[in-house]
Each structure stands twice: as structure tokens, then as C-alpha cells.
Design a protein around this motif. Structure first.
Motif, PDB file in Angstrom:
ATOM      1  N   VAL A   1       0.837  -1.203   0.000  1.00  0.00           N
ATOM      2  CA  VAL A   1       0.000   0.000   0.000  1.00  0.00           C
ATOM      3  C   VAL A   1       0.869   1.250   0.000  1.00  0.00           C
ATOM      4  N   HIS A   2       1.970   1.203   0.758  1.00  0.00           N
ATOM      5  CA  HIS A   2       2.902   2.339   0.809  1.00  0.00           C
ATOM      6  C   HIS A   2       3.573   2.539  -0.548  1.00  0.00           C
ATOM      7  N   GLY A   3       3.835   1.413  -1.257  1.00  0.00           N
ATOM      8  CA  GLY A   3       4.432   1.489  -2.581  1.00  0.00           C
ATOM      9  C   GLY A   3       5.872   1.061  -2.658  1.00  0.00           C
ATOM     10  N   SER A   4       6.367   0.342  -1.628  1.00  0.00           N
ATOM     11  CA  SER A   4       7.766  -0.085  -1.624  1.00  0.00           C
ATOM     12  C   SER A   4       7.876  -1.594  -1.807  1.00  0.00           C
ATOM     13  N   PRO A   5       8.822  -2.062  -2.640  1.00  0.00           N
ATOM     14  CA  PRO A   5       9.055  -3.496  -2.776  1.00  0.00           C
ATOM     15  C   PRO A   5      10.120  -4.013  -1.814  1.00  0.00           C
ATOM     16  N   ASN A   6      10.650  -3.148  -0.955  1.00  0.00           N
ATOM     17  CA  ASN A   6      11.874  -3.482  -0.218  1.00  0.00           C
ATOM     18  C   ASN A   6      11.628  -4.213   1.098  1.00  0.00           C
ATOM     19  N   TYR A   7      11.140  -5.439   0.942  1.00  0.00           N
ATOM     20  CA  TYR A   7      11.104  -6.421   2.026  1.00  0.00           C
ATOM     21  C   TYR A   7      12.480  -7.069   2.014  1.00  0.00           C
ATOM     22  N   MET A   8      13.259  -6.891   3.084  1.00  0.00           N
ATOM     23  CA  MET A   8      14.679  -7.241   3.055  1.00  0.00           C
ATOM     24  C   MET A   8      14.911  -8.591   3.723  1.00  0.00           C
ATOM     25  N   HIS A   9      14.856  -9.632   2.902  1.00  0.00           N
ATOM     26  CA  HIS A   9      15.043 -10.995   3.395  1.00  0.00           C
ATOM     27  C   HIS A   9      16.504 -11.221   3.766  1.00  0.00           C
ATOM     28  N   SER A  10      16.711 -12.106   4.750  1.00  0.00           N
ATOM     29  CA  SER A  10      18.036 -12.266   5.350  1.00  0.00           C
ATOM     30  C   SER A  10      19.091 -12.812   4.401  1.00  0.00           C
ATOM     31  N   ALA A  11      18.703 -13.580   3.385  1.00  0.00           N
ATOM     32  CA  ALA A  11      19.634 -14.271   2.481  1.00  0.00           C
ATOM     33  C   ALA A  11      20.469 -15.322   3.210  1.00  0.00           C
ATOM     34  N   ILE A  12      20.034 -15.741   4.402  1.00  0.00           N
ATOM     35  CA  ILE A  12      20.711 -16.849   5.080  1.00  0.00           C
ATOM     36  C   ILE A  12      19.688 -17.893   5.540  1.00  0.00           C
ATOM     37  N   CYS A  13      18.511 -17.905   4.902  1.00  0.00           N
ATOM     38  CA  CYS A  13      17.476 -18.821   5.370  1.00  0.00           C
ATOM     39  C   CYS A  13      16.896 -19.605   4.192  1.00  0.00           C
ATOM     40  N   ALA A  14      15.832 -20.338   4.441  1.00  0.00           N
ATOM     41  CA  ALA A  14      15.351 -21.381   3.533  1.00  0.00           C
ATOM     42  C   ALA A  14      14.947 -20.883   2.154  1.00  0.00           C
ATOM     43  N   LEU A  15      14.702 -19.598   2.002  1.00  0.00           N
ATOM     44  CA  LEU A  15      14.308 -19.071   0.698  1.00  0.00           C
ATOM     45  C   LEU A  15      15.363 -19.372  -0.356  1.00  0.00           C
TER      46      LEU A  15
ATOM     47  N   LEU B   1      -0.038   2.308  12.807  1.00  0.00           N
ATOM     48  CA  LEU B   1       0.794   3.070  11.880  1.00  0.00           C
ATOM     49  C   LEU B   1       0.063   3.284  10.557  1.00  0.00           C
ATOM     50  N   ALA B   2      -0.624   2.264  10.069  1.00  0.00           N
ATOM     51  CA  ALA B   2      -1.351   2.388   8.800  1.00  0.00           C
ATOM     52  C   ALA B   2      -2.425   3.470   8.883  1.00  0.00           C
ATOM     53  N   VAL B   3      -3.160   3.493   9.988  1.00  0.00           N
ATOM     54  CA  VAL B   3      -4.201   4.510  10.162  1.00  0.00           C
ATOM     55  C   VAL B   3      -3.573   5.902  10.196  1.00  0.00           C
ATOM     56  N   ALA B   4      -2.453   6.042  10.921  1.00  0.00           N
ATOM     57  CA  ALA B   4      -1.779   7.338  11.006  1.00  0.00           C
ATOM     58  C   ALA B   4      -1.226   7.788   9.655  1.00  0.00           C
ATOM     59  N   MET B   5      -0.901   6.819   8.804  1.00  0.00           N
ATOM     60  CA  MET B   5      -0.383   7.147   7.475  1.00  0.00           C
ATOM     61  C   MET B   5      -1.502   7.503   6.496  1.00  0.00           C
ATOM     62  N   GLY B   6      -2.744   7.304   6.895  1.00  0.00           N
ATOM     63  CA  GLY B   6      -3.866   7.548   5.995  1.00  0.00           C
ATOM     64  C   GLY B   6      -4.258   6.325   5.194  1.00  0.00           C
ATOM     65  N   TYR B   7      -3.785   5.142   5.612  1.00  0.00           N
ATOM     66  CA  TYR B   7      -4.083   3.906   4.898  1.00  0.00           C
ATOM     67  C   TYR B   7      -5.183   3.097   5.590  1.00  0.00           C
ATOM     68  N   GLY B   8      -5.951   3.734   6.444  1.00  0.00           N
ATOM     69  CA  GLY B   8      -6.906   3.021   7.283  1.00  0.00           C
ATOM     70  C   GLY B   8      -7.914   2.180   6.524  1.00  0.00           C
ATOM     71  N   ASP B   9      -8.357   2.656   5.356  1.00  0.00           N
ATOM     72  CA  ASP B   9      -9.367   1.900   4.594  1.00  0.00           C
ATOM     73  C   ASP B   9      -8.848   0.523   4.194  1.00  0.00           C
ATOM     74  N   ASP B  10      -7.548   0.395   4.021  1.00  0.00           N
ATOM     75  CA  ASP B  10      -6.951  -0.896   3.645  1.00  0.00           C
ATOM     76  C   ASP B  10      -6.536  -1.719   4.856  1.00  0.00           C
ATOM     77  N   PHE B  11      -6.753  -1.175   6.044  1.00  0.00           N
ATOM     78  CA  PHE B  11      -6.329  -1.869   7.261  1.00  0.00           C
ATOM     79  C   PHE B  11      -7.459  -1.897   8.287  1.00  0.00           C
ATOM     80  N   TRP B  12      -8.673  -2.137   7.798  1.00  0.00           N
ATOM     81  CA  TRP B  12      -9.834  -2.355   8.645  1.00  0.00           C
ATOM     82  C   TRP B  12     -10.008  -1.219   9.654  1.00  0.00           C
TER      83      TRP B  12
END
Length: 799
Positions: free
Chosen positions: A178-192, A552-563
Motif C-alpha cells: 500500500v505504501h508502494g515499496s518493494p523493499n522487504y529485506m530478506h536475510s539471504a541466510i534462510c530457507a528461501l 501506523l497504517a491509520v496514522a499514514m492515511g491507509y486506514g481503509d486498507d487496514f480495517w
């Protein structure tokens, strides 16, 4: 009231009067008071004790592997056991828990818990903070994220991924999208890492056995399930199969518990598994031990692989791996002539070696060309369970909210790929068919962007239940990145060693203090569903990880997407159509089990269904010659990937860097998962710390005596990158040239008078020892080596 102080653990407790408050809240102020009550089921029957259901979080936050029953007497959680209705460990009726699970009460009542939101007042690293309200902390964070999004774009925000964290897979991913970022930073030391290598070589087939009771030969290759899955059933199944005639070959540097039951143990040098796998392919193909029907019909480029591996003889691999050529021949011939054969390979192979992709692929190819994929007792081919009797809805992470840039469209990427700050796997590879829960950047490389500004610097990073000093490599580089970040914020139950560099720290309650997560378990007997029930009210002003994201989502203005901040609404959405209401689930103190009455039983799978298993692979075949990745850009876009497996080896090794080995003659590595902690957490838990009071290094007695080191001595271990101090533990089940330790020491245990330790030079965390040169990371899936060369000496001054 606000107050500024240096946040040592004791000062923090004293500054907030937390210890007294905790005792008042829990009725438990001493170690003696935490000992298990003898009044479990008997107390329930007498009406003196209440039982509540919870999923054990001791293998990781928000995990739902083991269902537990928690016994509460006079308002205090006194003891815990496995829930026999849920099917933990060996199945229905099991009440077992591992050491961590049996210590869960001490996490809830830990006097070192963070109780209040904090905001930084001094320089980063000084540890000067003042208490603030939860709403103020949320407002500071939301304002900063909005500002940075406006100035630098939404991709300037990244989140550090701890080990298999359910909150981040769901709400965290949804927030990123919703924020628009793809940067989920996986550890690169696990099962993925292993999963990606398997997918591009053998598709949806598996190497580990689906029916171990039918397996004749099990090759355990760098798998550590007696530590990583101690209460999830694997050790129990293996021991039972051994009693029924299963032959086991165990390949790993250190002899662990289940390794002692193997027929053959091969103490390979850390980081050289790819060389061993290639040599095995050389023998299996060269001596005509492969399955001709399978290779003729289901292998892409087998002839090219056969020609390629001629160079990788056992004689070539022996001086690299530390094994003899005869041992390698015996291993390969046994794998090539025993059927059904399965290979269970673990994190130490593909996920933590800088040629891990080719190591994993080579192991998968051994399983494939010997004709052991999707057969009874071979790789995969699990019995198919009847459909679950309780069906819940999948959590929607709103992946479609990521916007495609012009570069994404031009290059045919999935939306958001062009803006990944540090692609864990190549941009062209990442799409909904290949990723785990969404696009990934690599943890370490992403943080290094802050320093290099290549291709752009991250500006804001969230560390939620993740300590970056223990989760990746080289804390000395990590600390520079945290200092330079515009905004670093933390959500955690404990003040981890990165918190001193944070701008805001949020106190997380444990999942024993909230009722916001449920899960199901489907078995042959029926389907179980259970939700975490509150064992206690949240301590201090802590809130759940779930509520943090919603606030945090509500404070960011993303409340409609976060119930609109209502987690119950989120849970009801997932339960819709299941036939079970949230109220019913919360009222069920042992969970709900729906027994199977239709007579349905597990059925044999469809064996050798290769058209389905290999459907995503080029030409619908196992990639001996890998046309999925070959010739395409690597993950740093500095070169192209090869078509055939090749050995690279660790950046520093006895065979790889002999000149360096003259000064640093020993190889060190660490145990990725350990049964008495959860990565870098829980060494402060008294029950667990009693069992491992000091940070240890296991060393062969002959090696130790060469340096005048006695069992129990503190030692200095030094690489060219840094040094640590550890306690030597004699262990004959390790090669004389190898040392093995356990990463992640930082917590103290004041209940036992045992200290915490630094993560930099002179501390006790092995991550400071390793190479962190990005150019040395695996070019496909970013795996980083966790072995290096060291020297050792007795440390006259201990801890």
C-alpha cells in the motif's frame, strides 16, 4: 515525566521502576516463583487452575508450529504443555514441548522487557532516550515516513525480515504494498535460498522424503533438524525409521545428536559442499549408476552435464573437502545403487555458502538422475491428506497495489522490480510464481545501500523482532549504516543491541498477551483450529505487532486498507465461511478439533507425475543444463549466470587461500538454529541459560591441547575481519581443523548473574568474523558464506 538515561539493561529497569511494576503485574518477582506448578490438569479438575490455548512463539514470533495449553493459577501463568488435540511432534495425543517451549512463561515475565515507547534524545549509538506515549511514537514515525515518501519516493522505506515472521508476511507485506515499496529485506541466510535453487532445477519436486518409513537410504546433508525442528516430528520419525532398518549418511562438519545414529558420518569442511556434490555427480555418471530412463526422458541437457562433471573427480574434491577420495567414492556409489534414496539438505548448504545455488542444484540433480524423485520413499511423494474440515480465507497482502514503473514495463518486470534497492534474486526472476510472499531485497546489501547510495540509499528502515547485528554479516558495517539512516525504528519485546541506534523504539507485547492470531492443522483424524488466548494483559504500555501495524497504517492515511485499525475485523474476514466465529474460537480454551467422520483417509500420491512437477521448467524437464537462468543477468547486474554447476568455494579456506591459512590455520562456522535459543534471542531466559551459561566454541581436544587450552577456558578467536572471545568446549565429534560456535550472543541474564556481550570486536558474536564483500555473495540468490579462517589462543582474562 520525561527522563534521559543511558540504556543499559539495569539502568533501564531502574529508570522506569519496571522490575517492581513487573512483580506487581505478575505476582512473580523471583526465579523460584517461576518454577512449574504441579497443579496442571488436577488443578483444572478442581477448579483452581484455568487453562488457555496459545501457539508457542519460542521458535520465532507468531509461529504456529506447536499448539500449547497454558495453566494459570491465581492470575499467574505457572506451566505449559503441548496440546494433545493439535497433533504436535508425533501426532494426536502428544504433549511434548522442547526446552524453549517449556520456558515460555519466562518470556512473558522477563524483567528485561521493554515496557514503554522511547524516542532518542542523544546521538545515535549513545543510548540516550526518553519515554513518550504510544500515540506520540506513532505520530513521529508516520510523519517521518510521509516526509521521506514525498521527498525520495515510497521505495526509500524498507523492512528487515526476521526469521519466518508471520506478521511481516501478512500485515508487513500489505503495508509495504500500500505504501508502494518493494523493499522487504530478506536475510539471504534462510530457507528461501534453497527453495529458489530447487525451483529452478527440479521444479515442484522435492529431495527430502515424503514417506521416510519407505526410504532405504537417507542422506542428511547439512540439515540440523534436532535443533531446528525438535518438536515438529522429524527427529522422532527418523529414529523410528532407523529402528526399522533405514540407513543414514550424515554430512556436516560437527556431529550432532541425530548424526550419532547415522551409519556413516562425513565431517566435511564448512563451505565446500558444492565440491562434494560435483564429485558425486562425476562418479554416478562416470560409473553408469544413473537412471537411464529418467535422464533420457526427463532431463534437459544431461549429456552436457555429463561432459561438464568429468573434471570434478573425487581426487580433485578430496583436498578441498577434507574427506578422502575413498569416502567420496563410497558416498556416491551408495547413493547411486540404493533406491529409494532421499536427500535432506539444510540451511548450511544453499543458504549460507557463496556458491550455495550451484551446491543446492547439484544435490537436487543427484536425487533426480538416480531416479529418486516422486517415488515412494524417495524425494517428496507424501501421502495426500483428506481436505481440511475447517477452511479459512488466505490473508490478502494486496500485491496489486505495487505500481509498475516505466522501467518495469520496458523490461517486462513484475511491478516494483525496477525499484528494488538490492534484489535478492535477479529482478527478471522475481514474480508471483517464484517468490515466497512478494518481492525481496537482500538484508545486508539493502543496508549497505545507505553507505554506497547505489542504486539509491534507503532512508527509513524498520527492525521488527530482528536484530541486524546478529541476523546478517559484519556488525561493524551495519552500525555505520544505522548511524547514517535518516530514520531507524524498532518494534521489539527486548532492547536488542541495535536499539541504541534507533530514533524510536516501540515496546511489543509477546503473543501471549494478545488474541490476534489463529491457525489450523489438518491431520488424518480431523482438523484443529486454535487462536492465541490472552495469558496476561500487555505489560506496561506494550502493544502487539499486529496493533502496531494497524496503528501506523491509520496514522499514514491507509486506514481503509487496514480495517480502520480493527484487528478483530481482519480476523473475522479470514474466518468468514469457516463455520466458526471469532467469539467461539476465543472461548475454546483448548482450541477446536473437528473429527473426521466421513471415513476419508490419506491416499497414495500420484507417483512420478513429472509433467506436473516440471511444468514450470524450460522444456518441462529437470535442468541439468539450466536454461532458466543461464545467460541471464545476475542479481547485481554485473555479469551473467552460467548454465552448468561450478565450484567457487568459500572466500577464505584451507584449500582456497593457502597463504592466508598459514597465519589463520582453522576454519570456523556456526550453528544456524539451536535448540536453546531462537537465533539471537532467548539467551536471557533463565531455564535456557542454565543449560548454556556462556558463549561456546566446540573444539577437538587435540587442537585445543596444541594451544594449551583446557576445557572451559576462555579463548580468543581471530580472523582477518575481527575477533571474538568464547568458552572452549572439548568435543571429539569435530575435525581437528574445524571450530564450531553459535551466533547471536548479546542478552544478559541477571536472574542468574550472567552477563550479556558485545557484538563487535572483543564480543561473542561470530558474525564479526566473516567476509562481507558483496562481490563474493552468491550471484543468483545472494547467499553469504558463514565460514572463514581463524587462529585461536587462550584468553588470560575471561568474560
Amino acid at each position: 515525566m520525561t527522563q534521559e538515561w543511558k540504556l543499559t539493561r539495569r539502568a533501564f529497569l531502574q529508570g522506569t521502576a519496571a522490575l517492581g511494576a513487573m512483580a506487581a503485574l505478575t505476582g512473580c518477582a523471583s526465579q523460584e516463583a517461576l518454577k512449574p506448578s504441579p497443579t496442571g490438569e488436577a488443578g483444572v479438575a478442581a477448579g483452581e487452575v484455568e487453562v488457555r490455548h496459545a501457539w508457542c512463539q519460542m521458535c520465532g514470533p507468531a509461529k504456529t508450529a506447536c499448539s500449547t495449553l497454558c495453566y494459570i493459577k491465581d492470575g499467574r501463568w505457572t506451566n505449559v504443555e503441548g496440546n494433545p488435540d493439535a497433533g504436535n511432534n508425533w501426532g494426536r495425543g502428544s504433549k511434548t514441548l522442547c526446552a524453549k517451549g517449556n520456558s515460555a512463561m519466562q518470556i512473558l515475565y522477563d524483567p528485561a522487557r521493554i515496557l514503554y515507547p522511547m524516542k532518542r534524545t542523544g546521538e545515535k549509538g549513545e543510548g540516550k532516550f526518553e519515554r513518550c506515549t504510544w500515540d506520540e511514537a506513532i505520530e513521529i514515525t508516520a510523519s517521518k515516513l510521509k516526509e521521506l515518501k514525498e521527498q525520495y519516493g515510497p521505495e526509500s522505506y524498507g523492512v528487515l525480515s526476521p526469521q519466518a515472521y508471520q506478521v511481516l508476511w501478512t500485515l508487513g507485506r500489505r503495508f509495504l504494498n500500500v505504501h508502494g515499496s518493494p523493499n522487504y529485506m530478506h536475510s539471504a541466510i534462510c530457507a528461501l535460498q534453497r527453495a529458489a535453487s530447487k525451483k529452478i532445477s527440479i521444479g515442484n519436486a522435492q529431495c527430502d522424503p515424503g514417506q521416510i518409513n519407505k526410504t532405504k537410504l537417507l542422506v542428511v546433508w547439512g540439515a540440523n533438524t534436532e535443533n531446528s525442528a525438535i518438536n515438529q516430528g522429524d527427529p522422532n520419525k527418523r529414529v523410528k525409521a532407523i529402528e526399522n532398518g533405514l540407513k543414514v549418511i550424515d554430512i556436516r562438519p560437527m556431529l550432532e545428536g541425530l548424526g550419532s545414529k547415522a551409519d556413516i558420518w562425513l565431517p566435511i569442511r564448512p563451505g565446500t559442499d558444492c565440491a562434494l556434490a560435483l564429485a558425486c555427480l562425476n562418479v554416478i555418471i562416470g560409473e553408469d549408476l544413473y537412471d537411464h530412463d529418467f535422464t533420457d526422458n526427463w532431463c534437459n541437457g544431461f549429456d552436457k552435464l555429463a561432459e561438464h562433471v568429468v573434471q570434478y573427480t573425487p581426487e580433485w574434491a578430496a583436498p578441498i573437502t577434507g574427506l578422502s577420495a575413498d569416502q567420496i567414492y563410497e558416498l556416491a556409489r551408495t547413493m547411486g545403487t540404493t533406491k529409494p534414496m532421499a536427500i535432506q539438505y539444510g540451511n548450511g548448504i544453499g543458504d549460507q555458502q557463496n556458491d550455495g545455488n550451484w551446491a543446492c542444484i547439484s544435490i537436487c540433480l543427484i536425487e533426480a538422475i538416480t531416479g529418486n524423485l516422486a517415488i515412494a520413499g524417495g524425494g517428496g511423494a507424501s501421502m495426500k491428506l483428506p481436505d481440511p474440515l475447517i477452511k479459512t480465507k488466505k490473508f490478502d497482502i494486496l500485491t496489486d497495489r505495487l505500481e509498475a514503473s516505466s522501467e518495469d514495463t520496458e523490461k517486462g518486470y513484475f511491478a516494483g522490480m525496477a525499484k528494488l534497492v538490492a534484489p535478492e534474486t535477479p529482478r527478471w526472476y522475481q514474480n508471483p510464481k517464484t517468490w515466497e510472499s512478494g518481492p525481496n531485497s537482500a538484508y545486508f546489501k539493502g543496508l549497505m545501500s545507505v553507505l554506497t547510495e547505489d542504486p539509491y540509499p534507503l532512508r527509513a528502515v524498520l527492525g521488527q523482532a530482528s536484530n541486524p547485528f546478529g541476523a546478517t554479516r559484519q556488525p561493524k558495517k551495519i552500525v555505520e549504516a544505522l548511524k547514517k539512516l535518516d530514520f531507524y525504528f524498532v518494534v521489539d519485546t527486548h532492547w536488542n543491541s541495535s536499539c541504541d541506534y534507533a530514533d524510536v523504539v516501540f515496546p511489543a507485547c509477546t503473543h501471549y498477551e494478545s488474541s490476534q492470531q489463529f491457525a489450523t492443522k489438518n491431520t488424518a483424524e480431523g482438523t484443529f483450529i486454535g487462536i492465541n488466548q490472552k495469558i496476561a494483559e500487555p505489560m506496561g504500555e506494550s502493544k502487539s505487532d499486529w496493533d502496531f501495524y494497524l496503528d501506523l497504517a491509520v496514522a499514514m492515511g491507509y486506514g481503509d486498507d487496514f480495517w480502520n485499525g480493527d484487528m478483530d475485523a481482519c480476523l473475522r474476514e479470514q474466518l468468514d465461511g469457516s463455520g466458526i466465529t471469532l467469539e467461539e474460537l476465543r472461548a475454546a480454551n483448548k482450541g477446536i478439533f473437528v473429527e473426521r467422520t466421513d471415513g476419508a483417509k490419506p491416499v497414495e500420491p500420484k507417483y512420478q507425475d513429472y509433467e506436473t512437477l516440471f511444468a514450470q521448467l524450460p522444456n518441462g524437464k529437470v535442468q541439468c543444463y539450466n536454461e532458466w537462468i543461464g545467460g541471464k543477468p545476475n542479481n547485481t547486474e554485473t555479469g551473467t549466470l552460467g548454465y552448468l554447476p561450478e565450484y567457487v568455494g568459500p572466500p577464505e579456506g584451507i584449500a582456497q587461500t593457502p597463504d592466508l591459512a598459514e597465519e589463520y590455520p582453522y576454519i570456523i562456522s556456526d550453528v544456524h538454529a539451536y535448540r536453546l535459543c531462537n537465533h539471537s534471542y532467548y539467551v536471557g531466559v533463565p531455564y535456557l541459560r542454565e543449560l548454556q551459561p556462556y558463549p561456546w566454541v566446540k573444539i577437538n581436544p587435540a587442537t585445543a591441547k596444541k594451544h594449551g587450552i583446557e576445557d572451559g577456558d576462555w579463548v580468543k578467536i581471530e580472523s582477518q575481519h575481527g575477533w571474538v572471545k568464547l568458552v572452549a568446549r572439548y568435543f571429539e565429534g569435530i575435525a581437528p581443523e574445524v571450530l564450531m560456535c553459535r551466533r547471536g550472543w548479546w542478552q544478559s541474564c541477571e536472574e542468574l548473574g550472567l552477563p550479556g556481550y558485545e557484538c563487535f570486536d572483543g564480543g561473542c558474536d561470530s558474525t564479526v568474523l566473516y567476509d562481507s564483500t558483496i562481490e563474493n555473495f552468491d550471484p543468483f540468490h545472494s547467499a553469504m558464506s558463514k565460514q572463514t579462517l581463524v587462529k585461536i589462543s587462550k584468553l588470560e582474562e575471561g568474560n
